[in-house]
Write a protein that holds these residues in place. Structure first.
Motif, PDB file in Angstrom:
ATOM      1  N   ALA A   1       2.055 -13.157   1.163  1.00  0.00           N
ATOM      2  CA  ALA A   1       2.930 -14.043   0.390  1.00  0.00           C
ATOM      3  C   ALA A   1       2.257 -14.475  -0.905  1.00  0.00           C
ATOM      4  O   ALA A   1       2.880 -14.516  -1.970  1.00  0.00           O
ATOM      5  CB  ALA A   1       3.309 -15.270   1.232  1.00  0.00           C
ATOM      6  N   ALA A   2       0.960 -14.776  -0.841  1.00  0.00           N
ATOM      7  CA  ALA A   2       0.219 -15.152  -2.039  1.00  0.00           C
ATOM      8  C   ALA A   2       0.115 -13.973  -2.998  1.00  0.00           C
ATOM      9  O   ALA A   2       0.293 -14.122  -4.214  1.00  0.00           O
ATOM     10  CB  ALA A   2      -1.172 -15.643  -1.651  1.00  0.00           C
ATOM     11  N   ALA A   3      -0.178 -12.814  -2.465  1.00  0.00           N
ATOM     12  CA  ALA A   3      -0.372 -11.625  -3.304  1.00  0.00           C
ATOM     13  C   ALA A   3       0.900 -11.245  -4.052  1.00  0.00           C
ATOM     14  O   ALA A   3       0.843 -10.763  -5.185  1.00  0.00           O
ATOM     15  CB  ALA A   3      -0.842 -10.451  -2.457  1.00  0.00           C
ATOM     16  N   ALA A   4       2.053 -11.457  -3.420  1.00  0.00           N
ATOM     17  CA  ALA A   4       3.313 -11.135  -4.075  1.00  0.00           C
ATOM     18  C   ALA A   4       3.481 -11.940  -5.357  1.00  0.00           C
ATOM     19  O   ALA A   4       4.018 -11.458  -6.358  1.00  0.00           O
ATOM     20  CB  ALA A   4       4.483 -11.387  -3.124  1.00  0.00           C
ATOM     21  N   THR A   5       3.002 -13.162  -5.360  1.00  0.00           N
ATOM     22  CA  THR A   5       3.077 -14.007  -6.541  1.00  0.00           C
ATOM     23  C   THR A   5       2.095 -13.556  -7.615  1.00  0.00           C
ATOM     24  O   THR A   5       2.343 -13.696  -8.811  1.00  0.00           O
ATOM     25  CB  THR A   5       2.784 -15.477  -6.163  1.00  0.00           C
ATOM     26  N   LEU A   6       0.987 -12.975  -7.189  1.00  0.00           N
ATOM     27  CA  LEU A   6      -0.067 -12.564  -8.112  1.00  0.00           C
ATOM     28  C   LEU A   6       0.153 -11.155  -8.683  1.00  0.00           C
ATOM     29  O   LEU A   6      -0.647 -10.688  -9.492  1.00  0.00           O
ATOM     30  CB  LEU A   6      -1.429 -12.595  -7.392  1.00  0.00           C
ATOM     31  N   GLY A   7       1.211 -10.483  -8.226  1.00  0.00           N
ATOM     32  CA  GLY A   7       1.482  -9.138  -8.715  1.00  0.00           C
ATOM     33  C   GLY A   7       0.591  -8.090  -8.097  1.00  0.00           C
ATOM     34  O   GLY A   7       0.278  -7.071  -8.718  1.00  0.00           O
ATOM     35  N   GLY A   8       0.163  -8.324  -6.850  1.00  0.00           N
ATOM     36  CA  GLY A   8      -0.719  -7.369  -6.190  1.00  0.00           C
ATOM     37  C   GLY A   8      -0.341  -7.177  -4.747  1.00  0.00           C
ATOM     38  O   GLY A   8       0.830  -7.243  -4.370  1.00  0.00           O
ATOM     39  N   GLY A   9      -1.322  -6.965  -3.881  1.00  0.00           N
ATOM     40  CA  GLY A   9      -1.083  -6.744  -2.472  1.00  0.00           C
ATOM     41  C   GLY A   9      -2.122  -7.455  -1.643  1.00  0.00           C
ATOM     42  O   GLY A   9      -3.137  -7.936  -2.145  1.00  0.00           O
ATOM     43  N   GLY A  10      -1.863  -7.514  -0.348  1.00  0.00           N
ATOM     44  CA  GLY A  10      -2.822  -8.174   0.531  1.00  0.00           C
ATOM     45  C   GLY A  10      -2.426  -8.049   1.973  1.00  0.00           C
ATOM     46  O   GLY A  10      -1.408  -7.455   2.320  1.00  0.00           O
ATOM     47  N   GLY A  11      -3.262  -8.599   2.838  1.00  0.00           N
ATOM     48  CA  GLY A  11      -3.025  -8.565   4.269  1.00  0.00           C
ATOM     49  C   GLY A  11      -4.335  -8.626   5.017  1.00  0.00           C
ATOM     50  O   GLY A  11      -5.403  -8.797   4.430  1.00  0.00           O
ATOM     51  N   GLY A  12      -4.254  -8.495   6.327  1.00  0.00           N
ATOM     52  CA  GLY A  12      -5.460  -8.544   7.147  1.00  0.00           C
ATOM     53  C   GLY A  12      -5.136  -9.042   8.534  1.00  0.00           C
ATOM     54  O   GLY A  12      -3.979  -9.003   8.979  1.00  0.00           O
ATOM     55  N   ARG A  13      -6.164  -9.528   9.220  1.00  0.00           N
ATOM     56  CA  ARG A  13      -5.977 -10.003  10.584  1.00  0.00           C
ATOM     57  C   ARG A  13      -5.302 -11.374  10.590  1.00  0.00           C
ATOM     58  O   ARG A  13      -5.157 -12.041   9.560  1.00  0.00           O
ATOM     59  CB  ARG A  13      -7.337 -10.083  11.287  1.00  0.00           C
ATOM     60  N   ASP A  14      -4.924 -11.806  11.786  1.00  0.00           N
ATOM     61  CA  ASP A  14      -4.267 -13.105  11.902  1.00  0.00           C
ATOM     62  C   ASP A  14      -5.229 -14.259  11.641  1.00  0.00           C
ATOM     63  O   ASP A  14      -4.802 -15.339  11.243  1.00  0.00           O
ATOM     64  CB  ASP A  14      -3.664 -13.266  13.309  1.00  0.00           C
ATOM     65  N   ASP A  15      -6.558 -14.029  11.849  1.00  0.00           N
ATOM     66  CA  ASP A  15      -7.507 -15.140  11.703  1.00  0.00           C
ATOM     67  C   ASP A  15      -8.057 -15.266  10.293  1.00  0.00           C
ATOM     68  O   ASP A  15      -8.371 -16.359   9.831  1.00  0.00           O
ATOM     69  CB  ASP A  15      -8.661 -14.993  12.704  1.00  0.00           C
ATOM     70  N   VAL A  16      -8.211 -14.185   9.555  1.00  0.00           N
ATOM     71  CA  VAL A  16      -8.684 -14.247   8.177  1.00  0.00           C
ATOM     72  C   VAL A  16      -8.126 -13.054   7.417  1.00  0.00           C
ATOM     73  O   VAL A  16      -8.052 -11.943   7.947  1.00  0.00           O
ATOM     74  CB  VAL A  16     -10.224 -14.278   8.098  1.00  0.00           C
ATOM     75  N   ALA A  17      -7.697 -13.281   6.181  1.00  0.00           N
ATOM     76  CA  ALA A  17      -7.075 -12.212   5.394  1.00  0.00           C
ATOM     77  C   ALA A  17      -7.287 -12.489   3.917  1.00  0.00           C
ATOM     78  O   ALA A  17      -7.681 -13.597   3.522  1.00  0.00           O
ATOM     79  CB  ALA A  17      -5.577 -12.108   5.709  1.00  0.00           C
TER      80      ALA A  17
END
Length: 887
Positions: free
Chosen positions: A846-862
């Motif tokens: 959700a944060a990355a979408a605002t920044l014009g990029g991508g993201g993701g990861g595990r449920d505990d840290v990403a």
């Protein structure tokens, strides 16, 4: 009867009947609409279409072909192979239907003792075009065939064309009856498995237009000359004459199949799927061997991609047969031995061929290992999220990006207890194929437009005078604007001008086109490019600077002498570097492509490791010693066979006629076939400065060099830099490397200390930031921007420290930072927060979408990120918004 013997009987027969025997053309065709020579008629297209006057009235050949459009059928049928050899006899305005039918029938049915192929007449059937009464009557008259064994078929089966407007005509096909064991009676119209086509006789007599499909077009008239184009499949005749069931069991293919059987420990004929794999291996190894022998090398595009695909399908098939290790040394050696009688080059050039083949297999085995790891992760994530299938995009990514075959993906996924979304995968594959077909169609349209050059080429070859003259007066044969022949072109227009003679060099052999001008009565043309759109014809792309140029006007082509001289220096320097490479590395280091322009050369060669500094220095020294020795540069035009006997190197990707131009530098030290322009002695090159060496694919390296004044200027620039450094650092030139290394070490130590201070400063903020946690619904939230930070790892460490302080609460920590101009957001969650439904990976996205990029990861840290640093506050707000919505 061995395959090579069948081919020789064919050539002997037609040579006896006054046909010129033409050597096989390369599998790499000049036709830009084709990747390969896909049919026996491809090398003869310029003659069949009337683009180029034929050098003979009748000819015969054995042509190597590659066709991969039905690659999925390989191994499943008796006759589908990617590499095949087409026996052809050709008539260009000489004999027609009666001659073609008579020759075919006599050769097929004459006894083996008389030099024929010894087919029984009772086993042969023919088909003719439904309206071709003439051909049907000739089959009865010449062969004595009853009407019951002459079947009439429509355009789909018995009418030939290129699929474009142009020449076309009915055809007649000859079939062999394999017997009731292979299918139903009733002729080829009923069963083409039992009745196998062996020879197709095309009667090229009409011109067609308005082509709407293969069977939907208009016949608009007769051709000026009626031509014969025939093709007999050598592999098909071979498996019939050798009494085996399919082409994979013939003498040129079966040895590879047998070696695969030995390596796998499985038996051919025991299991249907295994048999298909054995046949795929036998076919693909032979095809790969022949492509490599014609200079194609594995790559990720064009011809190289097709070769890579064939080789990787072979590795995949061996793996499915239970063999995980390297097999190409065994398989390719077996194919070499089987094919060398017909094509000695596969043995003569074995060192280079095997180097590419073995390196490609080694590379793909590593790819399979890494792809398996990526696939294992994808399968694990799919199972972890409760999915029963691996997504189509994931499977396509493995296939398209990592070269991981879909059937291995299916196999491994099945072992893991999940399926693959094959429908989505197939959709993505179809989209890729559609893009490829669209590209192929655009290439086909481009070649179709070349018909505009036919009339100009019919006037004879363009005479190139530039070897001796820098200025030549001739006349304008044609003017083209936007691909259309016009009477003239005026000031400001871009046009193509075709001259009867020219001093301007057309781009070829790695040497770029000359610069220059063309002048005539009242006009001046700036030359933008010079090309050979069809063999033997030179076309000048020009801008009309002043006046108007028209057909039949006088024209003087004038070469830019300074640019030509520099280009000649670079081209001759390329020959010296090639010779120096072979002196240093051995004879296996052969040219695989080059580019020569004024003051610069780029040279690709076969080698599988980076050159050491000492080796590069040695190559450069040998090359410049040759310049110093003022070696004579001589050229001779002589027969191709004579040039090869003298040791002249014929370079891959080049096409040579019966007469060739041989360039010697220092006698046999550097002796190559080359149509380019050269200096008259090596001292004229001036200086060769190697400025780069890099990899351009498996077993391919590239060297780059500056030549002449460009080399001097580059060295002068380096000297100026060294002078500035010695002055600034107050250090003698010979001590500069040590001094710079010391300064670099000091700088790295300082940067390390600064990073440690910054990390400590960030860590010291953990208590304060934890104390500022705010309540958002069921969560305690820290969402803060850290400003500038040295690394994402430091921000991650701080987020985890804050999380540790709030570990007993359902806490979500989101920290943003500017990392060297890139926005990064780290999200961490406590166990209680995760139990409440917060997922770090989803929040980071959700944060990355605002920044014009991508993201993701595990449920505990990403982690998420993007390029818009100014949007960091909005990105942190997006995290809290998503959290409040239950993400």
């Amino acid at each position: 009867m061995k395959t090579a013997e069948i081919a020789q009987r064919y050539l002997n027969y037609f040579e006896k009947n006054d046909h010129t025997i033409v050597p096989s053309s390369s599998l790499v065709t000049d036709d830009p609409s084709l990747l390969f020579t896909v049919a026996g008629m491809v090398p003869f297209i310029p003659y069949l279409t009337g683009m180029v006057p034929p050098p003979y009235r009748r000819a015969a050949d054995v042509q190597k072909c590659i066709r991969t459009n039905d690659i999925e059928e390989v191994g499943h049928t008796a006759r589908h192979g990617t590499f095949f050899q087409m026996l052809g006899n050709w008539s260009f305005g000489d004999y027609f239907k009666e001659g073609a039918i008579g020759y075919a029938w006599e050769l097929l049915t004459s006894s083996e003792s008389d030099g024929g192929l010894g087919f029984e007449e009772r086993d042969l059937w023919v088909t003719v075009y439904e309206d071709d009464d003439e051909a049907a009557g000739l089959w009865q008259k010449i062969a004595g065939l009853p009407e019951s064994r002459i079947q009439r078929l429509g355009r789909e089966d018995n009418y030939w064309s290129t699929g474009q407007p142009g020449p076309a005509g009915p055809c007649s096909e000859i079939y062999f009856d394999r017997g009731p064991k292979y299918g139903r009676d009733g002729g080829p119209a009923v069963d083409d498995s039992r009745f196998t086509e062996i020879w197709n006789l095309v009667f090229m007599q009409y011109s067609i237009a308005n082509v709407r499909s293969k069977i939907d077009f208009d016949i608009v008239g007769d051709l000026p000359h009626r031509n014969i184009d025939t093709g007999m499949g050598l592999e098909r005749v071979a498996f019939i004459k050798q009494g085996v069931d399919n082409m994979y069991e013939t003498d040129q293919v079966r040895p590879v199949l047998d070696r695969a059987v030995e390596l796998s420990g499985r038996r051919y004929g025991a299991e249907h799927e295994d048999d298909i794999r054995f046949r795929v291996i036998a076919d693909h190894v032979r095809s790969s061997l022949m492509l490599l022998s014609d200079g194609v090398t594995p790559s990720n595009e064009g011809r190289g991609y097709i070769l890579r695909r064939l080789m990787r399908r072979t590795v995949r098939s061996m793996r499915l047969l239970g063999v995980d290790g390297a097999t190409f040394p065994e398989l390719f050696s077996a194919s070499r031995d089987a094919m060398s009688t017909s094509y000695p080059v596969v043995a003569d050039d074995w060192s280079r061929i095997s180097q590419y083949a073995f390196a490609e297999e080694e590379t793909f085995l590593r790819t399979l290992a890494s792809g398996s790891t990526i696939l294992d992760v994808a399968v694990s994530e799919a199972k972890g999220s409760g999915k029963s299938a691996l997504s189509g995009p994931d499977a396509f990514l493995l296939h398209d990006t990592y070269g991981f075959p879909i059937d291995l993906t299916l196999e491994i996924a099945e072992e893991a207890g999940i399926s693959v979304d094959r429908e989505a995968f197939n959709t993505l594959m179809q989209e890729q194929r559609s893009r490829a077909k669209a590209d192929a169609k655009s290439r086909k349209r481009a070649i179709a437009d070349h018909s505009v050059y036919r009339d100009f080429r019919a006037l004879g070859e363009t005479v190139f005078t530039g070897y001796s003259d820098m200025e030549t007066t001739s006349r304008v044969l044609g003017v083209l604007v936007d691909g259309i022949s016009v009477p003239s072109a005026s000031q400001g227009q871009i046009a193509e001008v075709i001259l009867s003679e020219t001093a301007l060099y057309a781009e070829s052999g790695g040497q770029v086109a000359d610069k220059g001008i063309i002048v005539g009565p009242g006009y001046e043309l700036k030359v933008l490019d010079v090309q050979k759109p069809v063999p033997g014809l030179i076309s000048h792309t020009v801008e009309v600077i002043q006046g108007e140029v028209g057909v039949n006007q006088a024209a003087t082509s004038i070469v830019d002498a300074v640019n030509r001289r520099s280009a000649q220096q670079a081209h001759s320097a390329t020959h010296l570097v090639h010779a120096a490479l072979r002196d240093t590395l051995g004879k296996s280091a052969t040219q695989a492509g080059s580019l020569n322009r004024a003051g610069y050369l780029r040279f690709d060669f076969t080698w599988n490791q980076a050159l050491s500094a000492a080796t590069k220095s040695e190559i450069e020294e040998i090359s410049n010693n040759a310049v110093r020795d003022n070696l004579a540069v001589t050229t001779r035009v002589l027969p191709l066979d004579e040039a090869r006997k003298l040791g002249a190197m014929a370079l891959f990707g080049e096409k040579y006629g019966e007469s060739v131009r041989m360039v010697d530098i220092g006698g046999p030290w550097s002796r190559e076939l080359c149509g380019g322009t050269h200096v008259s002695s090596s001292a004229e090159i001036g200086l060769i400065n190697l400025v780069g060496e890099s990899s351009v694919g498996a077993s391919n390296r590239r060297v780059e060099a500056l030549v002449g004044l460009d080399a001097f200027r580059d060295l002068a620039a380096e000297r100026a830099i060294v002078s500035q450094l010695t002055s600034s650092l107050k250090t003698p030139r010979e001590q500069l490397p040590t001094r710079i290394a010391e300064l670099s070490a000091s700088l790295k130590a300082a940067e390390k200390k600064i990073a440690a201070y910054e990390a400590r400063a960030l860590a010291d903020r953990a208590p304060e930031l934890a104390s500022r946690a705010k309540t958002l619904g069921a969560y305690r939230v820290v969402a803060e921007s850290m400003g500038n930070a040295s690394s994402a790892d430091d921000v991650r460490a701080l987020a985890l420290q804050i999380r540790d302080r709030l570990t007993a609460e359902p806490a979500v920590i989101a920290l943003g930072a500017d990392i060297g101009g890139r926005a990064v957001v780290i999200v961490a969650t406590t166990p209680a927060a995760r139990e409440a439904g917060a997922k770090a990976g989803a929040l980071a996205k959700a944060a990355a979408a605002t920044l014009g990029g991508g993201g993701g990861g595990r449920d505990d840290v990403a982690q998420g990120g993007g390029t818009d640093v100014a949007a960091l506050p909005a990105a942190l707000t997006a995290v809290t918004t998503a959290l409040s919505m239950g993400v």
